[in-house]
Design a protein around this motif. Sequence first.
Motif, PDB file in Angstrom:
ATOM      1  N   SER A  29       0.828  -1.208   0.000  1.00  0.00           N
ATOM      2  CA  SER A  29       0.000   0.000   0.000  1.00  0.00           C
ATOM      3  C   SER A  29       0.860   1.255   0.000  1.00  0.00           C
ATOM      4  O   SER A  29       0.556   2.222  -0.700  1.00  0.00           O
ATOM      5  CB  SER A  29      -0.916   0.006   1.218  1.00  0.00           C
ATOM      6  OG  SER A  29      -1.832  -1.039   1.147  1.00  0.00           O
ATOM      7  N   GLU A  30       1.938   1.237   0.790  1.00  0.00           N
ATOM      8  CA  GLU A  30       2.841   2.386   0.838  1.00  0.00           C
ATOM      9  C   GLU A  30       3.502   2.629  -0.513  1.00  0.00           C
ATOM     10  O   GLU A  30       3.662   3.772  -0.940  1.00  0.00           O
ATOM     11  CB  GLU A  30       3.910   2.182   1.904  1.00  0.00           C
ATOM     12  CG  GLU A  30       3.404   2.311   3.318  1.00  0.00           C
ATOM     13  CD  GLU A  30       4.478   2.009   4.349  1.00  0.00           C
ATOM     14  OE1 GLU A  30       5.678   1.978   3.990  1.00  0.00           O
ATOM     15  OE2 GLU A  30       4.108   1.791   5.518  1.00  0.00           O
ATOM     16  N   ALA A  31       3.899   1.566  -1.194  1.00  0.00           N
ATOM     17  CA  ALA A  31       4.520   1.714  -2.509  1.00  0.00           C
ATOM     18  C   ALA A  31       3.522   2.306  -3.504  1.00  0.00           C
ATOM     19  O   ALA A  31       3.887   3.150  -4.341  1.00  0.00           O
ATOM     20  CB  ALA A  31       5.029   0.366  -3.007  1.00  0.00           C
ATOM     21  N   CYS A  32       2.267   1.886  -3.419  1.00  0.00           N
ATOM     22  CA  CYS A  32       1.233   2.439  -4.298  1.00  0.00           C
ATOM     23  C   CYS A  32       1.028   3.926  -3.995  1.00  0.00           C
ATOM     24  O   CYS A  32       0.933   4.748  -4.914  1.00  0.00           O
ATOM     25  CB  CYS A  32      -0.081   1.686  -4.129  1.00  0.00           C
ATOM     26  SG  CYS A  32      -0.033  -0.006  -4.731  1.00  0.00           S
ATOM     27  N   ALA A  33       0.959   4.274  -2.704  1.00  0.00           N
ATOM     28  CA  ALA A  33       0.741   5.664  -2.306  1.00  0.00           C
ATOM     29  C   ALA A  33       1.905   6.557  -2.726  1.00  0.00           C
ATOM     30  O   ALA A  33       1.716   7.729  -3.050  1.00  0.00           O
ATOM     31  CB  ALA A  33       0.527   5.748  -0.799  1.00  0.00           C
ATOM     32  N   ALA A  34       3.114   6.000  -2.745  1.00  0.00           N
ATOM     33  CA  ALA A  34       4.296   6.770  -3.121  1.00  0.00           C
ATOM     34  C   ALA A  34       4.443   6.889  -4.630  1.00  0.00           C
ATOM     35  O   ALA A  34       5.334   7.594  -5.111  1.00  0.00           O
ATOM     36  CB  ALA A  34       5.548   6.124  -2.530  1.00  0.00           C
ATOM     37  N   GLY A  35       3.598   6.188  -5.386  1.00  0.00           N
ATOM     38  CA  GLY A  35       3.665   6.274  -6.844  1.00  0.00           C
ATOM     39  C   GLY A  35       4.665   5.335  -7.478  1.00  0.00           C
ATOM     40  O   GLY A  35       5.062   5.527  -8.626  1.00  0.00           O
ATOM     41  N   HIS A  36       5.080   4.302  -6.750  1.00  0.00           N
ATOM     42  CA  HIS A  36       6.069   3.362  -7.277  1.00  0.00           C
ATOM     43  C   HIS A  36       5.435   2.210  -8.052  1.00  0.00           C
ATOM     44  O   HIS A  36       6.162   1.375  -8.600  1.00  0.00           O
ATOM     45  CB  HIS A  36       6.926   2.791  -6.144  1.00  0.00           C
ATOM     46  CG  HIS A  36       7.711   3.830  -5.416  1.00  0.00           C
ATOM     47  ND1 HIS A  36       8.624   4.663  -6.032  1.00  0.00           N
ATOM     48  CD2 HIS A  36       7.710   4.203  -4.111  1.00  0.00           C
ATOM     49  CE1 HIS A  36       9.152   5.476  -5.141  1.00  0.00           C
ATOM     50  NE2 HIS A  36       8.609   5.222  -3.964  1.00  0.00           N
ATOM     51  N   VAL A  37       4.113   2.140  -8.066  1.00  0.00           N
ATOM     52  CA  VAL A  37       3.419   1.055  -8.748  1.00  0.00           C
ATOM     53  C   VAL A  37       2.522   1.654  -9.831  1.00  0.00           C
ATOM     54  O   VAL A  37       1.739   2.568  -9.563  1.00  0.00           O
ATOM     55  CB  VAL A  37       2.572   0.222  -7.759  1.00  0.00           C
ATOM     56  CG1 VAL A  37       1.851  -0.897  -8.487  1.00  0.00           C
ATOM     57  CG2 VAL A  37       3.444  -0.347  -6.658  1.00  0.00           C
ATOM     58  N   LYS A  38       2.658   1.125 -11.046  1.00  0.00           N
ATOM     59  CA  LYS A  38       1.825   1.576 -12.160  1.00  0.00           C
ATOM     60  C   LYS A  38       1.132   0.374 -12.781  1.00  0.00           C
ATOM     61  O   LYS A  38       1.709  -0.707 -12.865  1.00  0.00           O
ATOM     62  CB  LYS A  38       2.671   2.281 -13.214  1.00  0.00           C
ATOM     63  CG  LYS A  38       3.297   3.558 -12.717  1.00  0.00           C
ATOM     64  CD  LYS A  38       4.061   4.257 -13.801  1.00  0.00           C
ATOM     65  CE  LYS A  38       4.656   5.543 -13.254  1.00  0.00           C
ATOM     66  NZ  LYS A  38       5.282   6.330 -14.298  1.00  0.00           N
ATOM     67  N   VAL A  39      -0.088   0.588 -13.231  1.00  0.00           N
ATOM     68  CA  VAL A  39      -0.832  -0.452 -13.936  1.00  0.00           C
ATOM     69  C   VAL A  39      -1.180   0.123 -15.299  1.00  0.00           C
ATOM     70  O   VAL A  39      -1.862   1.140 -15.402  1.00  0.00           O
ATOM     71  CB  VAL A  39      -2.106  -0.858 -13.165  1.00  0.00           C
ATOM     72  CG1 VAL A  39      -2.891  -1.889 -13.956  1.00  0.00           C
ATOM     73  CG2 VAL A  39      -1.751  -1.401 -11.800  1.00  0.00           C
ATOM     74  N   GLY A  40      -0.692  -0.517 -16.344  1.00  0.00           N
ATOM     75  CA  GLY A  40      -0.935  -0.024 -17.689  1.00  0.00           C
ATOM     76  C   GLY A  40      -0.298   1.332 -17.933  1.00  0.00           C
ATOM     77  O   GLY A  40      -0.817   2.125 -18.714  1.00  0.00           O
ATOM     78  N   GLY A  41       0.794   1.633 -17.249  1.00  0.00           N
ATOM     79  CA  GLY A  41       1.496   2.890 -17.438  1.00  0.00           C
ATOM     80  C   GLY A  41       0.944   4.047 -16.628  1.00  0.00           C
ATOM     81  O   GLY A  41       1.454   5.149 -16.696  1.00  0.00           O
TER      82      GLY A  41
END
Length: 145
Positions: free
Chosen positions: A48-60
């Motif tokens: 969740s933290e990685a998603c919140a920090a913008g480190h995870v992208k789906v489809g760019g």
Amino acid sequence: MHDADDDDDEGEASPATTGPAGDPALQSVRLDKWLWAARCFKTRGLASEACAAGHVKVGGVTAKAARSLRRGEEVTIKTGDGLRILEVLGLSERRGPAAVARTLYNDRSPPPPPKTEVPGMVTRDRGLGRPTKQERRDIRRLRGY
């Protein structure tokens, strides 16, 4: 009389023959749960933290932790080790063994760059004391500054 052959469910295929792991009944799953189940992160909180920090992208596109993830989508994860590009093959909300987790995705990450030696790594034997002025000049010349 109970026969031992009756215990086998002949209508069910074994997990090894069904293809990608995961629950075939799932149509979508939260991104942070999938990242945790696929063993990309040690805990769901870290995912969740990685998603919140913008480190995870789906489809760019940068994705939030609650985004629904479907089969066939491409997940890009930026970590300290580099970039991971994963194609979602299976969905799961439960974390299982690493061998099962690897069947949830197809890893299309680029190979890591070759490690280069750091020039000027100078090692000195213990007990020699501080380097002399001449040795310091030699060390600087080796390191390139």
